[in-house]
Design an enzyme around this catalytic site. Structure first.
Site, PDB file in Angstrom:
ATOM      1  N   HIS A 182     -12.636   5.534   5.982  1.00 32.00           N
ATOM      2  CA  HIS A 182     -11.729   6.652   5.662  1.00 32.00           C
ATOM      3  C   HIS A 182     -10.939   6.402   4.364  1.00 32.00           C
ATOM      4  O   HIS A 182     -11.068   7.133   3.388  1.00 32.00           O
ATOM      5  CB  HIS A 182     -10.732   6.867   6.800  1.00 32.00           C
ATOM      6  N   ASP A 228      -0.440   2.972   5.513  1.00 33.52           N
ATOM      7  CA  ASP A 228       0.082   2.452   6.792  1.00 33.52           C
ATOM      8  C   ASP A 228      -0.848   1.284   7.124  1.00 33.52           C
ATOM      9  O   ASP A 228      -1.806   1.427   7.866  1.00 33.52           O
ATOM     10  CB  ASP A 228       0.089   3.524   7.886  1.00 33.52           C
TER      11      ASP A 228
HETATM   12 CA    CA Z   1      -4.417   4.482   6.696  1.00 31.49          CA
END
Ligand code: CA
Length: 315
Positions: A243, A11
């Site tokens: 992340h 995303d």
């Molecule tokens: Ca992401």
């Protein structure tokens, strides 16, 4: 050594962009394509950002596939206002980078992932760094094909720490907990890179200040990263967690994770990742959850490899 074949599902916000940059910097990875989902931004912005990023990094040969527009239990995508602060209104730190001449491919993200899973049994690495909707849709369509995928790594969840979307839930699983539950309750073996590991990889804009001197792409990538790493905690000294790059890195080199906890977990409606009593005594452990990381080796390797990618961009 043959290159490993990888697809990353994004995303495309800021840390997604940093994860894609890592994959492109690794000469031992063949990136088969990038699939996209809603999450940090609507899916069309995710497609746009991914294509623009590839164009900026001179990799218009990599194809992009459009995926889910919203979560399983949503009618439509609704963007949380705080995301403007974390990823910027445009998802990539409000840095204006040129549009790509390319468009998304005609086939869907799910079809592309399943085609590759069937075509490359025991070879493919799948990395999911957004909400798990595309992954769940793949499982629904052909779980058998996915059972032949060599490595499935997810950035998501929080096991021994609190969430970052709510007190229990990490953002990716909380964006579509129904899909998350479907994924974790499936028969597939999954490596999970949760906040327990990623929050140990605090990264500061100062680490990559010299990217601004390399070229335009370096300057843009620095500015994109800087927004996040200044914006996430409003303190450049704290930095921001890597992340998505850590999940991509761990898929290639699982030894970067110094504690893989083998267990079975599920996702609750709140977005909480947790085991159930029934699962505790199952003989087969399907989930390997990253609880600790060699953060220094990760950060040093990341900075060095992406610096080299930027330096070689025009060749
Ligand atoms: Ca992401």
């Amino acid at each position: 050594m043959p290159k490993i074949k990888m697809i990353i599902d994004c995303d495309t916000g800021i840390d997604d962009a940093l994860a894609i940059s890592y994959i492109l910097s690794n000469p031992n990875i063949e990136l088969l394509g990038i699939t996209t989902t809603f999450g940090n931004i609507p899916v069309d912005t995710s497609v746009r950002n991914t294509l623009a990023l590839l164009n900026m990094l001179n990799r218009n040969d990599i194809k992009v596939y459009r995926g889910a527009e919203h979560g399983w239990n949503q009618e439509e995508y609704e963007r949380e206002p705080f995301l403007d602060r974390v990823h910027g209104v445009n998802g990539i730190g409000d840095v204006e980078i040129e549009d790509s001449p390319n468009k998304a491919e005609d086939i869907s993200a799910v079809d592309f992932i399943l085609d590759c899973a069937r075509k490359y049994p025991d070879e493919l690495h799948l990395v999911f760094v957004g909400p798990l909707t595309n992954f769940a849709n793949c499982i629904k369509q052909d779980e058998q094909a996915l059972s032949k995928v060599k490595d499935i790594t997810i950035m998501g969840g929080a096991l021994t720490v609190t969430g970052n979307r709510n007190i229990y839930g990490e953002a990716n699983v909380t964006d579509d907990p129904a899909a998350g539950k479907y994924v974790f309750d499936s028969s597939l073996h999954i490596n999970v890179v949760p906040l327990d590991a990623t929050m140990r990889t605090m990264f500061k804009a100062s680490y990559i200040e010299d990217w601004t001197q390399i070229n335009e792409a370096g300057k843009n990538l620095y500015e994109i990263a800087k927004f996040y790493y200044l914006g996430e905690f409003s303190n450049p000294e704290t930095g921001g967690a890597m992340h998505d790059p850590l999940a991509a890195f761990a898929s290639y080199d699982p030894t970067i994770i110094t504690n893989w906890y083998e267990c079975n977990v599920t996702i609750e409606e709140t977005g909480r990742m947790i085991g159930t009593f029934d699962q505790l005594n199952l003989p087969e452990k399907r989930h390997k959850v990253a609880l600790n990381v060699d953060a220094k080796r990760f950060t040093d390797t990341y900075v060095s490899m992406v610096s080299d990618l930027l330096k070689n961009i025009d060749e």
